[in-house]
Design a protein around this motif. Sequence first.
Motif, PDB file in Angstrom:
ATOM      1  N   PRO A 267     -60.092   1.471  21.879  1.00 35.44           N
ATOM      2  CA  PRO A 267     -59.746   2.779  22.438  1.00 35.44           C
ATOM      3  C   PRO A 267     -60.580   3.882  21.799  1.00 35.44           C
ATOM      4  CG  PRO A 267     -57.810   1.622  21.553  1.00 35.44           C
ATOM      5  CD  PRO A 267     -59.027   0.926  21.032  1.00 35.44           C
ATOM      6  N   SER A 268     -60.536   5.056  22.406  1.00 32.24           N
ATOM      7  CA  SER A 268     -61.195   6.210  21.806  1.00 32.24           C
ATOM      8  C   SER A 268     -60.519   6.575  20.497  1.00 32.24           C
ATOM      9  CB  SER A 268     -61.126   7.405  22.762  1.00 32.24           C
ATOM     10  OG  SER A 268     -61.486   8.601  22.088  1.00 32.24           O
ATOM     11  N   GLU A 269     -61.311   7.042  19.553  1.00 29.72           N
ATOM     12  CA  GLU A 269     -60.763   7.489  18.278  1.00 29.72           C
ATOM     13  C   GLU A 269     -59.932   8.762  18.426  1.00 29.72           C
ATOM     14  OE1 GLU A 269     -65.149   8.936  18.298  1.00 29.72           O
ATOM     15  OE2 GLU A 269     -63.900   7.343  19.177  1.00 29.72           O
ATOM     16  N   PHE A 270     -60.109   9.485  19.540  1.00 33.09           N
ATOM     17  CA  PHE A 270     -59.358  10.727  19.746  1.00 33.09           C
ATOM     18  C   PHE A 270     -57.993  10.482  20.389  1.00 33.09           C
ATOM     19  CE2 PHE A 270     -63.895  11.988  20.015  1.00 33.09           C
ATOM     20  CZ  PHE A 270     -63.932  12.805  18.896  1.00 33.09           C
ATOM     21  N   THR A 271     -57.879   9.449  21.194  1.00 35.33           N
ATOM     22  CA  THR A 271     -56.635   9.177  21.912  1.00 35.33           C
ATOM     23  C   THR A 271     -56.268   7.695  21.797  1.00 35.33           C
ATOM     24  OG1 THR A 271     -57.908   8.871  23.943  1.00 35.33           O
ATOM     25  CG2 THR A 271     -56.954  11.062  23.567  1.00 35.33           C
ATOM     26  N   PRO A 272     -56.030   7.203  20.585  1.00 38.51           N
ATOM     27  CA  PRO A 272     -55.789   5.767  20.437  1.00 38.51           C
ATOM     28  C   PRO A 272     -54.356   5.336  20.713  1.00 38.51           C
ATOM     29  CG  PRO A 272     -55.727   6.801  18.296  1.00 38.51           C
ATOM     30  CD  PRO A 272     -56.071   7.890  19.282  1.00 38.51           C
TER      31      PRO A 272
ATOM     32  N   GLY B 135     -60.368  -0.464   7.638  1.00 36.87           N
ATOM     33  CA  GLY B 135     -61.508   0.440   7.654  1.00 36.87           C
ATOM     34  C   GLY B 135     -61.325   1.579   6.674  1.00 36.87           C
ATOM     35  N   ALA B 136     -62.446   2.153   6.238  1.00 30.22           N
ATOM     36  CA  ALA B 136     -62.385   3.215   5.233  1.00 30.22           C
ATOM     37  C   ALA B 136     -61.788   4.505   5.795  1.00 30.22           C
ATOM     38  CB  ALA B 136     -63.789   3.486   4.695  1.00 30.22           C
ATOM     39  N   ALA B 137     -62.005   4.768   7.081  1.00 29.35           N
ATOM     40  CA  ALA B 137     -61.543   6.015   7.684  1.00 29.35           C
ATOM     41  C   ALA B 137     -60.102   5.898   8.180  1.00 29.35           C
ATOM     42  CB  ALA B 137     -62.453   6.399   8.845  1.00 29.35           C
ATOM     43  N   VAL B 138     -59.459   7.037   8.326  1.00 29.08           N
ATOM     44  CA  VAL B 138     -58.145   7.136   8.966  1.00 29.08           C
ATOM     45  C   VAL B 138     -58.263   8.169  10.077  1.00 29.08           C
ATOM     46  CG1 VAL B 138     -55.723   7.765   8.683  1.00 29.08           C
ATOM     47  CG2 VAL B 138     -56.903   6.523   6.861  1.00 29.08           C
ATOM     48  N   LEU B 139     -57.781   7.816  11.265  1.00 32.00           N
ATOM     49  CA  LEU B 139     -57.862   8.729  12.400  1.00 32.00           C
ATOM     50  C   LEU B 139     -56.746   9.759  12.330  1.00 32.00           C
ATOM     51  CD1 LEU B 139     -58.533   6.167  15.279  1.00 32.00           C
ATOM     52  CD2 LEU B 139     -60.212   7.448  13.931  1.00 32.00           C
TER      53      LEU B 139
ATOM     54  N   ARG C 210     -49.387   4.866  13.037  1.00 32.49           N
ATOM     55  CA  ARG C 210     -49.557   3.423  13.234  1.00 32.49           C
ATOM     56  C   ARG C 210     -50.499   2.906  12.161  1.00 32.49           C
ATOM     57  NH1 ARG C 210     -47.611   1.277  18.444  1.00 32.49           N
ATOM     58  NH2 ARG C 210     -48.638  -0.621  17.747  1.00 32.49           N
ATOM     59  N   ASN C 211     -49.950   2.551  11.015  1.00 35.58           N
ATOM     60  CA  ASN C 211     -50.786   1.969   9.979  1.00 35.58           C
ATOM     61  C   ASN C 211     -51.271   0.593  10.425  1.00 35.58           C
ATOM     62  OD1 ASN C 211     -52.064   1.996   7.446  1.00 35.58           O
ATOM     63  ND2 ASN C 211     -50.432   0.752   6.545  1.00 35.58           N
ATOM     64  N   GLU C 212     -50.357  -0.169  11.034  1.00 33.23           N
ATOM     65  CA  GLU C 212     -50.737  -1.451  11.606  1.00 33.23           C
ATOM     66  C   GLU C 212     -51.244  -1.205  13.032  1.00 33.23           C
ATOM     67  OE1 GLU C 212     -48.007  -4.735   9.306  1.00 33.23           O
ATOM     68  OE2 GLU C 212     -47.303  -3.991  11.241  1.00 33.23           O
ATOM     69  N   SER C 213     -52.494  -0.837  13.111  1.00 33.09           N
ATOM     70  CA  SER C 213     -53.075  -0.416  14.393  1.00 33.09           C
ATOM     71  C   SER C 213     -54.195  -1.333  14.854  1.00 33.09           C
ATOM     72  CB  SER C 213     -53.602   1.011  14.269  1.00 33.09           C
ATOM     73  OG  SER C 213     -54.539   1.092  13.201  1.00 33.09           O
TER      74      SER C 213
ATOM     75  N   ARG D 258     -52.242  20.730  16.020  1.00 34.39           N
ATOM     76  CA  ARG D 258     -51.558  20.115  14.887  1.00 34.39           C
ATOM     77  C   ARG D 258     -51.751  18.603  14.915  1.00 34.39           C
ATOM     78  NH1 ARG D 258     -45.827  23.324  15.735  1.00 34.39           N
ATOM     79  NH2 ARG D 258     -46.554  25.390  15.099  1.00 34.39           N
ATOM     80  N   SER D 259     -51.767  18.014  13.731  1.00 35.03           N
ATOM     81  CA  SER D 259     -51.836  16.564  13.627  1.00 35.03           C
ATOM     82  C   SER D 259     -50.498  15.965  14.051  1.00 35.03           C
ATOM     83  CB  SER D 259     -52.171  16.160  12.190  1.00 35.03           C
ATOM     84  OG  SER D 259     -52.103  14.765  12.036  1.00 35.03           O
ATOM     85  N   VAL D 260     -50.548  14.959  14.913  1.00 31.98           N
ATOM     86  CA  VAL D 260     -49.319  14.309  15.364  1.00 31.98           C
ATOM     87  C   VAL D 260     -49.217  12.883  14.847  1.00 31.98           C
ATOM     88  CG1 VAL D 260     -49.111  15.727  17.424  1.00 31.98           C
ATOM     89  CG2 VAL D 260     -50.383  13.584  17.555  1.00 31.98           C
ATOM     90  N   ALA D 261     -50.305  12.337  14.330  1.00 32.40           N
ATOM     91  CA  ALA D 261     -50.265  10.963  13.830  1.00 32.40           C
ATOM     92  C   ALA D 261     -51.493  10.687  12.984  1.00 32.40           C
ATOM     93  CB  ALA D 261     -50.198   9.969  14.981  1.00 32.40           C
ATOM     94  N   ARG D 262     -51.339   9.715  12.105  1.00 29.65           N
ATOM     95  CA  ARG D 262     -52.470   9.172  11.363  1.00 29.65           C
ATOM     96  C   ARG D 262     -52.516   7.685  11.660  1.00 29.65           C
ATOM     97  NH1 ARG D 262     -54.965  11.989   7.551  1.00 29.65           N
ATOM     98  NH2 ARG D 262     -55.201  10.281   6.069  1.00 29.65           N
ATOM     99  N   VAL D 263     -53.692   7.229  12.057  1.00 25.93           N
ATOM    100  CA  VAL D 263     -53.852   5.850  12.523  1.00 25.93           C
ATOM    101  C   VAL D 263     -54.936   5.174  11.705  1.00 25.93           C
ATOM    102  CG1 VAL D 263     -54.495   4.406  14.485  1.00 25.93           C
ATOM    103  CG2 VAL D 263     -53.086   6.431  14.851  1.00 25.93           C
ATOM    104  N   GLY D 264     -54.616   4.034  11.145  1.00 26.80           N
ATOM    105  CA  GLY D 264     -55.612   3.279  10.400  1.00 26.80           C
ATOM    106  C   GLY D 264     -56.712   2.747  11.301  1.00 26.80           C
TER     107      GLY D 264
END
Length: 481
Positions: A181-186, A21-25, A6-9, A34-40
Motif C-alpha cells: 500500500p501507499s505509505e500515506f494511506t496504509p 524496517g527502520a522507519a515508522v509511518l 498497527r505495529n504488526e503491519s 494531526r497524526s492519527v496512527a503510527r504504522v511499522g
Amino acid sequence: MNPFDRNESTFINGAWEVGLGAAVLDVIDPATERSVARVGTTSSEQVNRAAAAAARAFEPWSGLPGETRARYLRDFARGLESRAPDLITLQMINSGKPRLEASIDLADAIATFDYYADLAEQMDRGQDAETILGEGAHKGRVRHEAIGPVGLIVPWNFPLVTSAWKIAPALAAGCTVVLKPSEFTPLAELSYGDIAKEIGLPAGVLNIVTGAAEVGKALTSARPLRKISFTGSNAAGSKVMAAAAARGLPVALELGGKSAIVVTEDADLDLAVECVTAGIFFNAGQVCSATSRLIVHGKIESKLLEALAERVRGMTVGSPFAETCDMGPLTTSAQLRKVEAYFATARDEGCDCLIGGHRLDGCGYFVAPTIYRDVDPASPIWSEEIFGPVLATRRFDSDAEAIALANDSEFGLAASIVSGDPDRANRLARRIEAGHIWINTPQIVYPQSAWGGFKSSGIGRELGPWGLASYQGVKHVTSAS
C-alpha cells in the motif's frame, strides 16, 4: 494506545508480524493535519520472505479449481461489507474523502471481488480450447495459466479500490500476491490481511508489506516475483519499469493523465455542468482520469463558464465529517505544496482565474476549487498533471479543433464528451486518443470495463476480462493428430 496504530503491519504467510524496517509511518488526517496512527514498516528481509511465501503458495493455489478460488473472492467481498462502517470512517480520516465518496470506493471494491469471482467460476470451462493448425497434420490446444507470484504497488488516492482492481483478478487467475500500500494511506489495505485470516485464505496467497520507496524497491527486486503491477505517478512508474527490465519481468503500469472534456454547442447545459464539476472536483481532483482540461464550443463558452462558477460558489469545502461536504482536503502535505506551486505558476503567467486559485485559510490541506479561463496550451496549467481541483479551459469552433486540442497531450488515459448529437459524440470519441471515454455521463467505472490508457498513461489494462488476462500466460500445446 491509538486504535489505528498497527505495529504488526506486515502480513507474511498468513500471519501478522511486527515491521522490522527502520522507519515508522506517521499517518496524517489531512483535514486536521494531526497524526492519527503510527504504522511499522517492512524490512527488506521481510519483503523477501513475503515474496518467498507467495512463491511457495503459488502451485497449490493455482492448482485449485476456479470455483474454489471464487469462493474465497466472494468471502473477501463479504468481509469488506461487514466492515463497511469502519472502513468508510477510516477513509474519511486517512484520505479526507467525504462520506459519499468513501462509500462509493468501498462499493467499488466489493463489486470488483464479486465480478472476478464470477470469472473465476467460469475459468476452467474455457481451458484447452482447440485451434486449427495447417492442413490438419497437427492439432492445438490453448490454455490460460497463472503467471506466478506477483508484486502489486498501489497509490494513495483510492485505497481499497486500486488494490481490489489488482488483488481480485490476480487471485482469480491463480496468482499469489505481495501487496504494497501507499505509505500515506496504509490503513485501509491492512484490512485485507485481517479478512484473509478471517476467511481461512491459504497461507502465503496474500502478503502485505508496508513502507515507502525503499520497500517498493525491495519488492521490485524480489527474485521470486514474476510480474509487477503498479499504479501511480509517471516518475515512480519509470523506476518500477527500470527495475523490472533488469530481470526482463513483465509490468503493468497505470500512470498519469491530463484528460479532456469536450462540450459541444448543442449540449444540455445542466448535464455539462454536472459532468465538468464531477470530473475535476471529485476526490479533490486527485484522480488520474480527472478531466482537468475543458474544451468548450465558443457559442456556449460564456454561459457554461458562468454556470460552472455559480456551481463552485455553492460548493462546501471542509471536513469530511461536516453535515454538508462537497469536497474534502488534499490527501497529503506534499500534494498541497504541489498544487500551491501551480497556483503560483498561474499567477506568474497571468492566467485568467475565474474562481479559486488559492489555499483556504485554517488548518488542513484545503484548497479552493479553481477554474482558469482560456489557458495557453503552452502553460503547465494546461499541459501538466496537477492532481488537484484545478480546471483549465479553452474554446473551440470546429470539431477538428476540439480533437486537436484534446489529443495535444503526452497522456491518453481518459476523456469525456457532452453533446446533444449522439452520432457526433461517437465520431469525436473515435478520434480522441484515450483508453476510456464517457459520453453524456459523469465518470463511472464498472468492474466489467477496461481501464488503462495510451501514450504515457501506462502499459496494459485493468478490470474486465482484460484485467484477468493480465495475470495469465498463454500456453499453446501442439500434438500430432
